[in-house]
Design a protein around this motif. Structure first.
Motif, PDB file in Angstrom:
ATOM      1  N   GLY A 278      33.203  24.454  50.152  1.00  0.00           N
ATOM      2  CA  GLY A 278      33.819  24.218  51.448  1.00  0.00           C
ATOM      3  C   GLY A 278      35.314  23.949  51.363  1.00  0.00           C
ATOM      4  O   GLY A 278      35.867  23.206  52.170  1.00  0.00           O
ATOM      5  N   SER A 279      35.999  24.570  50.392  1.00  0.00           N
ATOM      6  CA  SER A 279      37.444  24.358  50.232  1.00  0.00           C
ATOM      7  C   SER A 279      38.216  24.856  51.442  1.00  0.00           C
ATOM      8  O   SER A 279      37.894  25.894  52.025  1.00  0.00           O
ATOM      9  CB  SER A 279      37.934  25.080  48.962  1.00  0.00           C
ATOM     10  OG  SER A 279      37.312  24.573  47.821  1.00  0.00           O
ATOM     11  N   SER A 280      39.256  24.139  51.796  1.00  0.00           N
ATOM     12  CA  SER A 280      40.129  24.575  52.887  1.00  0.00           C
ATOM     13  C   SER A 280      40.987  25.735  52.417  1.00  0.00           C
ATOM     14  O   SER A 280      41.406  25.798  51.264  1.00  0.00           O
ATOM     15  CB  SER A 280      41.024  23.403  53.327  1.00  0.00           C
ATOM     16  OG  SER A 280      42.028  23.874  54.201  1.00  0.00           O
ATOM     17  N   LEU A 281      41.275  26.669  53.320  1.00  0.00           N
ATOM     18  CA  LEU A 281      42.105  27.821  52.990  1.00  0.00           C
ATOM     19  C   LEU A 281      43.551  27.590  53.388  1.00  0.00           C
ATOM     20  O   LEU A 281      44.398  28.468  53.195  1.00  0.00           O
ATOM     21  CB  LEU A 281      41.555  29.082  53.665  1.00  0.00           C
ATOM     22  CG  LEU A 281      40.143  29.474  53.245  1.00  0.00           C
ATOM     23  CD1 LEU A 281      39.677  30.680  54.061  1.00  0.00           C
ATOM     24  CD2 LEU A 281      40.084  29.774  51.765  1.00  0.00           C
TER      25      LEU A 281
ATOM     26  N   VAL B 141      46.157  36.134  38.315  1.00  0.00           N
ATOM     27  CA  VAL B 141      45.333  34.920  38.287  1.00  0.00           C
ATOM     28  C   VAL B 141      45.053  34.430  39.702  1.00  0.00           C
ATOM     29  O   VAL B 141      45.936  34.394  40.559  1.00  0.00           O
ATOM     30  CB  VAL B 141      46.037  33.821  37.469  1.00  0.00           C
ATOM     31  CG1 VAL B 141      45.192  32.546  37.448  1.00  0.00           C
ATOM     32  CG2 VAL B 141      46.302  34.313  36.051  1.00  0.00           C
ATOM     33  N   TYR B 142      43.806  34.030  39.932  1.00  0.00           N
ATOM     34  CA  TYR B 142      43.406  33.492  41.230  1.00  0.00           C
ATOM     35  C   TYR B 142      42.331  32.434  41.010  1.00  0.00           C
ATOM     36  O   TYR B 142      41.743  32.334  39.922  1.00  0.00           O
ATOM     37  CB  TYR B 142      42.871  34.605  42.141  1.00  0.00           C
ATOM     38  CG  TYR B 142      41.538  35.151  41.669  1.00  0.00           C
ATOM     39  CD1 TYR B 142      40.342  34.672  42.179  1.00  0.00           C
ATOM     40  CD2 TYR B 142      41.480  36.139  40.672  1.00  0.00           C
ATOM     41  CE1 TYR B 142      39.120  35.151  41.729  1.00  0.00           C
ATOM     42  CE2 TYR B 142      40.267  36.625  40.221  1.00  0.00           C
ATOM     43  CZ  TYR B 142      39.093  36.124  40.749  1.00  0.00           C
ATOM     44  OH  TYR B 142      37.890  36.582  40.297  1.00  0.00           O
ATOM     45  N   GLY B 143      42.068  31.630  42.032  1.00  0.00           N
ATOM     46  CA  GLY B 143      41.045  30.601  41.903  1.00  0.00           C
ATOM     47  C   GLY B 143      40.801  29.903  43.223  1.00  0.00           C
ATOM     48  O   GLY B 143      41.304  30.320  44.276  1.00  0.00           O
ATOM     49  N   VAL B 144      40.039  28.836  43.178  1.00  0.00           N
ATOM     50  CA  VAL B 144      39.657  28.123  44.400  1.00  0.00           C
ATOM     51  C   VAL B 144      40.763  27.199  44.898  1.00  0.00           C
ATOM     52  O   VAL B 144      40.697  26.704  46.029  1.00  0.00           O
ATOM     53  CB  VAL B 144      38.365  27.303  44.193  1.00  0.00           C
ATOM     54  CG1 VAL B 144      37.210  28.201  43.825  1.00  0.00           C
ATOM     55  CG2 VAL B 144      38.557  26.221  43.134  1.00  0.00           C
TER      56      VAL B 144
ATOM     57  N   PHE C 298      46.146  35.116  45.661  1.00  0.00           N
ATOM     58  CA  PHE C 298      45.784  36.267  46.475  1.00  0.00           C
ATOM     59  C   PHE C 298      44.424  36.079  47.152  1.00  0.00           C
ATOM     60  O   PHE C 298      44.251  36.427  48.326  1.00  0.00           O
ATOM     61  CB  PHE C 298      45.772  37.518  45.590  1.00  0.00           C
ATOM     62  CG  PHE C 298      45.575  38.801  46.334  1.00  0.00           C
ATOM     63  CD1 PHE C 298      46.639  39.416  46.976  1.00  0.00           C
ATOM     64  CD2 PHE C 298      44.325  39.406  46.385  1.00  0.00           C
ATOM     65  CE1 PHE C 298      46.461  40.605  47.665  1.00  0.00           C
ATOM     66  CE2 PHE C 298      44.136  40.594  47.065  1.00  0.00           C
ATOM     67  CZ  PHE C 298      45.204  41.205  47.710  1.00  0.00           C
ATOM     68  N   LEU C 299      43.459  35.556  46.423  1.00  0.00           N
ATOM     69  CA  LEU C 299      42.123  35.354  46.999  1.00  0.00           C
ATOM     70  C   LEU C 299      42.188  34.490  48.243  1.00  0.00           C
ATOM     71  O   LEU C 299      41.668  34.859  49.315  1.00  0.00           O
ATOM     72  CB  LEU C 299      41.207  34.701  45.965  1.00  0.00           C
ATOM     73  CG  LEU C 299      39.877  34.155  46.487  1.00  0.00           C
ATOM     74  CD1 LEU C 299      38.939  35.283  46.876  1.00  0.00           C
ATOM     75  CD2 LEU C 299      39.218  33.247  45.449  1.00  0.00           C
ATOM     76  N   ARG C 300      42.805  33.342  48.134  1.00  0.00           N
ATOM     77  CA  ARG C 300      42.845  32.403  49.254  1.00  0.00           C
ATOM     78  C   ARG C 300      43.669  32.979  50.413  1.00  0.00           C
ATOM     79  O   ARG C 300      43.334  32.778  51.579  1.00  0.00           O
ATOM     80  CB  ARG C 300      43.399  31.061  48.786  1.00  0.00           C
ATOM     81  CG  ARG C 300      42.428  30.324  47.855  1.00  0.00           C
ATOM     82  CD  ARG C 300      43.086  29.111  47.205  1.00  0.00           C
ATOM     83  NE  ARG C 300      43.643  28.199  48.180  1.00  0.00           N
ATOM     84  CZ  ARG C 300      42.949  27.282  48.845  1.00  0.00           C
ATOM     85  NH1 ARG C 300      41.659  27.138  48.602  1.00  0.00           N
ATOM     86  NH2 ARG C 300      43.530  26.489  49.723  1.00  0.00           N
TER      87      ARG C 300
END
Length: 302
Positions: free
Chosen positions: A298-301, A150-153, A158-160
């Motif tokens: 524009g979410s912060s990582l 599972v991944y998301g914003v 893992f994505l972020r």
């Protein structure tokens, strides 16, 4: 319809808050409002809300930390799940709960079906399996949905992590011998909303059957393939200062972790498809949508 949602601020819970809103009144709790590490508080909370549906998106998901905190993970993932199921049964409410591919040992060469033998390799998998069993033992109307990678914003995923590292490093080294299906929180939430609508109609018609279902994106890849797709998509979008020019495959032995991971985590979704007849996106299609959400928003990582 009144829906009680736990884990409001988590990656799946945040998407669920949006996806469930058209179905009725969503009463959403974060960890402070619904503390699953204290299972004894669950029944009074549910009784105060009087929901028609409970969606449990809260969980202990720190896989490596669970090796040292298995008792805490057990309270959150198993004991609290059982309490939610018991409270739902008393109110004749529907419980929707999420579980994981980590209930399997990953030694299969074929996608896992719901009732294939389980053999968790780590504490997280053991506690999630115990949660499945506690819900079934409690009875009532319930649906447990197993998903994968599972991944998301939002949140740690893992994505972020890959996007953050992609902005810092020219070369990424990523495990290529673990195979699974990246499944976005957004897709999980959208499918869940449709599942609940279908389940409530079945309950009204006296045709509902509780059960365990696999619910993931379609297709498959490995972590290296997932990372490569993420970096390529980010570079093409041009909204992040991607430095990475090479994503190198490595073995699990080259990247040891406290908790063992299954080598093969692909789940067979046939039972879900036959019951609910919903479109499950290919993981690449779902990734493109999440990348749009993240980059446009524009979410912060960090």
């Amino acid at each position: 319809m009144r829906i009680l949602l736990t884990g409001r601020n988590g990656q799946v819970g945040w998407e669920l808050h949006r996806a469930l809103a058209p179905l009725g009144d969503v009463v959403a709790f974060d960890r402070q409002g619904a503390d699953l590490s204290r299972p004894e508080t669950i029944a009074p909370l549910v009784a105060s809300v009087q929901p028609d549906v409970i969606v449990n998106a809260a969980a202990y998901t720190a896989v490596d930390n669970a090796e040292k905190e298995e008792a805490l993970a057990q309270r959150v993932n198993a004991d609290a799940a059982g309490e939610l199921a018991g409270a739902a049964r008393k109110l004749k409410a529907l419980l929707v709960h999420y579980s994981t591919d980590y209930v399997f040992d990953g030694r299969s060469a074929e996608p896992y079906r719901e009732h294939d033998p389980v053999a968790p390799l780590n504490a997280y998998g053991r506690t999630k399996l115990a949660g499945e069993q506690a819900i079934e033992a409690a009875g009532g109307d319930w649906l447990t949905l197993r998903t994968t990678w599972v991944y998301g914003v939002r949140g740690r995923n893992f994505l972020r992590t890959m996007l953050r590292l992609g902005c810092e490093r020219e070369t990424l080294r990523v495990v290529a011998d673990q195979i699974g299906v990246p499944t976005s929180a957004r897709m999980i939430a959208d499918l869940t909303a449709q599942v609940i609508s279908r389940a409530q109609r079945e309950r009204s018609d006296g045709a509902f059957a509780s059960g365990l279902f696999h619910m993931t994106a379609s297709g498959r890849t490995d972590w290296h393939g997932f990372a490569s797709a993420i970096i390529s998509a980010a570079r093409e979008a041009g909204r992040l200062p991607i430095k990475t020019t090479s994503v190198e495959p490595i073995t699990s032995r080259e990247f040891p972790t406290p908790a063992a991971r299954p080598g093969f985590s692909v789940l067979d979704n046939s039972r879900f498809d036959e019951r609910f007849r919903l479109h499950r996106m290919d993981w690449r299609e779902a990734l493109a949508l999440v990348m749009d959400d993240l980059l446009v928003g524009g979410s912060s990582l960090n």
